[in-house]
Design an enzyme around this catalytic site. Sequence first.
Site, PDB file in Angstrom:
ATOM      1  CB  VAL A  31       3.521  -2.616   5.293  1.00  0.00           C
ATOM      2  CG1 VAL A  31       3.806  -3.562   5.882  1.00  0.00           C
ATOM      3  CG2 VAL A  31       5.195  -1.765   4.621  1.00  0.00           C
ATOM      4  CD  GLU A  32       1.715  -7.595   3.895  1.00  0.00           C
ATOM      5  OE1 GLU A  32       1.923  -8.885   3.040  1.00  0.00           O
ATOM      6  OE2 GLU A  32       2.032  -8.038   5.116  1.00  0.00           O
ATOM      7  CG  MET A  33      -3.329  -6.070   0.601  1.00  0.00           C
ATOM      8  SD  MET A  33      -3.952  -8.231   0.507  1.00  0.00           S
ATOM      9  CE  MET A  33      -5.492  -8.277  -0.280  1.00  0.00           C
ATOM     10  CG  HIS A  73      -2.352   1.085   1.098  1.00  0.00           C
ATOM     11  ND1 HIS A  73      -3.248   1.078   0.413  1.00  0.00           N
ATOM     12  CD2 HIS A  73      -1.983   2.348   1.689  1.00  0.00           C
ATOM     13  CE1 HIS A  73      -3.737   2.142   0.274  1.00  0.00           C
ATOM     14  NE2 HIS A  73      -3.405   3.064   2.035  1.00  0.00           N
TER      15      HIS A  73
END
Length: 347
Positions: free
Chosen positions: A133-135, A91
């Site tokens: 930090v991902e989705m 993200h």
Amino acid sequence: MTRLLATALLSTALAVPASASELRDMALDYFEPLPSTVPQMADNRVTPEKIDLGKALFFDPRLSASGVFSCYSCHNLTTGGDDNLETSIGHGWQKGPRNAPTVLNAVLNIAQFWDGRAEDLKAQAKGPVQAGVEMANTPDNVVVTLKSMGQYVDWFKAAFPGEADAVSFDNMARAIEAFEATLITPAPFDAFLNGDEMALDDTQKEGLQLFVDKGCVTCHNGVNLGGNGYFPFGLVEKPGADILPEGDKGRYSVTATASDEYVFRAAPLRNVALTAPYFHSGKVWDLKTAVQVMGAAQLGEDVSDEEATRIVAFLDSLTGTMPAITTPVLPPETDATPRPTAEVMQR
């Protein structure tokens, strides 16, 4: 010259047992072939409907707040089940802290993630969806998104019959787990374990013997040749910060136990030839180098170039055949579908 030749022949003779059948018998003491059917989880029976739903969810970027990132983003099924990056990009184009493990055969691991913080693939599927930090999404927003598309509602009802409210964050994770359980990749090494002594060539057999004799099998054993235990990285000689970042203390972040500092789940080695770069830091791009680093760090062994070449040849025999995966056509969004956002959702 004659003495040198005799020494070389003796060395070669010692590298491989007297027969392939003896080598196979020895290998069966440490390894298991892949199961012939899709593994079944005790609390999540795998069904065709659940697999189809899980596949759609695995590929759907709308599970992320931005509408950009899907499970497939970090676990590309065309490139070994990972993203072939040092650490994944998520993200807002943030870089994650660790290298993405392969999703192939992951159902056979004792736990998920490098530190084992997820007990199974259901728990693992929930983590990246919510990680900023991902989705960067929330369970509630995921459910709203899925319920906004009638076809997803129908698919959830078919996959989870009898449930009053089938569309849930937990069922999303169960469906993804069911799909990922199908990602089993039988390899030449499985054929060898199952009795085909010609499935490995002579160099691969020599590499297998070295893999056992050097002690690699201590951590990399079982059906996944790893993924089934936790070990310190740097058991004999701790690698430098270029390979073992000082800020990442591994399983310690899960257990808060001092003895778990720099302890990580042993990497499963199936398809390892496809999943560079290596280690949780993703700092080593060459498999032969990775073998030599592990020899020094874990075993106190100076693995020569020739030995490493043979071990890598054996590791090549772990590259398996992917199941046929067709890209799913996903349900269209509606006016009720939440709009993509660059903000990190607050849980």
